[in-house]
Design a protein around this motif. Structure first.
Motif, short mmCIF file in Angstrom:
data_model
loop_
_atom_site.label_atom_id
_atom_site.label_comp_id
_atom_site.label_asym_id
_atom_site.label_seq_id
_atom_site.Cartn_x
_atom_site.Cartn_y
_atom_site.Cartn_z
N TYR A 190 53.58 -96.62 -7.76
CA TYR A 190 54.52 -96.43 -6.64
C TYR A 190 55.18 -95.06 -6.73
N GLU A 191 55.64 -94.72 -7.93
CA GLU A 191 56.34 -93.45 -8.12
C GLU A 191 55.40 -92.25 -7.93
N LYS A 192 54.14 -92.46 -8.23
CA LYS A 192 53.16 -91.37 -8.07
C LYS A 192 53.08 -90.94 -6.61
N PRO A 236 58.08 -90.65 -5.20
CA PRO A 236 59.04 -90.43 -6.30
C PRO A 236 60.40 -91.02 -5.94
N GLY A 237 60.95 -91.80 -6.87
CA GLY A 237 62.23 -92.44 -6.60
C GLY A 237 62.14 -93.61 -5.65
N TYR A 238 60.97 -94.24 -5.60
CA TYR A 238 60.76 -95.37 -4.67
C TYR A 238 61.94 -96.34 -4.73
N LYS A 244 55.01 -99.82 -11.40
CA LYS A 244 55.95 -98.85 -10.82
C LYS A 244 55.41 -97.42 -10.88
N ASP A 245 54.60 -97.13 -11.90
CA ASP A 245 54.08 -95.78 -12.04
C ASP A 245 53.21 -95.40 -10.83
#
Length: 346
Positions: free
Chosen positions: A102-104, A107-109, A99-100
């Motif tokens: 994706y969020e990078k 943000p808020g995926y 997830k990190d």
């Protein structure tokens, strides 16, 4: 992580993925260049969609061009995690959760965190999780970086027919088992069950007189079907109620599956312990206790299949891949047919 919704109690997979692609030159909008060493393929051996990426990468010999990170077989509602690695961190990306990445980038995926995913190593941002074109791009856009003797898994003269076959395999078989397992009513389940076994009967007939789905050589169509067949008796027959017949009771498909399993790149990437752990421990709505079955016995996968009588050349004008790298080998304890060199013993 299974993404989906229900329409009239029928499970429908969420197919909204990050549609960026990695192409030869990365010149188009939402395209990234195929640069060796730039990307990390994040997978989980338990996941059939990720398993196809593992197989294609190995068959084409892209190990040196695209590194691979392995998540553990289970996840929570938040993310796949790197719990197999020391300190729970991916050794290249340095993150504990997919997830990190994706969020990078987003943000808020808002959607599910899925594997396989390609991650840009330098920025730590996810590039794409669109698994269907991802492996076709491995064949067509990364050709310059294939190993010597790599097979053509998406041959141009067969693409029109292949696309039709792969679409039916996806809708009726790959996703068909999920429609059975996650059906919301008896009627939805029975419809899904009928569609699944109609397709499996069609495949029995199609493969009766040809060694592979498209004829004489292995293609991506075979990779896509194999990952479902490899999980059928261990998971889908019982856990997903796909129980008209076991794979071992469908003579043509069982022989075909064994033929592929014994081919370098297929059985040596199959980790049945992780497969069972994922489905039985994660899907608590289906299996509330989380108890993982001890069977089935895997030794039958190593028995003679007789498919050589149909002729064909598995790798066409190419050659089989060599043994997998030590760090990427399936433990013998997880697949008793895998030898010390990481290859399946016959």
């Amino acid at each position: 992580m299974t993404q989906g919704t229900y329409v009239e109690d029928e499970f429908q997979r969420d197919t909204t993925y990050i549609e960026d692609r990695v192409t030869t030159d990365g010149a188009g909008e939402h395209e990234w260049p195929a640069e060796p060493g730039r990307y990390r393929l994040v997978v989980a051996r338990a996941c059939p969609w990720a398993n196809r990426a593992i197989i294609v990468r190995r068959l084409l010999g892209l190990e040196d061009a695209i590194s691979m990170g392995l998540c553990g077989p289970t996840h929570d509602s938040d993310s796949w995690t790197f719990d197999l690695d020391p300190d729970g961190l991916d050794p290249v990306l340095g993150i504990p959760r997919l997830k990190d990445a994706y969020e990078k980038r987003f943000p808020g995926y808002p959607r599910g965190i899925t594997v396989p995913a390609l991650v840009d190593i330098a920025s730590g941002r996810v590039v794409t999780n669109d698994f269907a074109p991802m492996t076709l791009d491995f064949s067509t856009q990364w050709r310059e970086h294939h190993r010597a003797g790599a097979p053509d898994l998406y041959p141009e003269p067969l693409r029109e027919e292949m696309d039709v076959v792969m679409r039916r395999v996806y809708t009726e078989v790959n996703n068909g088992v999920y429609r059975c397992g996650f059906a919301g009513t008896q009627a939805a389940y029975e419809d899904a069950y009928e569609r699944l076994f109609t397709a499996l009967d069609w495949l029995e007939e199609r493969l009766a007189d040809r060694r592979y789905l498209m004829g004489e050589t292995i293609t991506e169509a075979d990779v896509r079907l194999f990952t479902t067949l490899a999980r059928f008796d261990a998971v889908y027959h019982g856990h997903f109620k796909c129980n008209r017949s076991k794979l071992t009771e469908m003579p043509v498909l069982w022989a075909y599956a064994r033929d592929l399993f014994q081919t370098p790149g297929f059985g040596d990437t199959t980790d049945v312990v992780q497969i069972k752990s994922h489905y039985y421990e994660v899907h608590r709505d289906i299996n509330p206790t989380g108890v993982v079955p001890a069977g089935p016995d895997l030794t039958g996968w190593g028995t003679p299949h007789g498919r050589e009588a149909l002729g064909g050349r598995p790798f066409g004008d190419g050659t089989p891949p060599g043994p997998p790298a030590p760090a990427e080998r399936v433990p013998t304890a997880h697949n008793p047919l895998v030898g010390a060199d990481g290859l399946v013993r016959r």
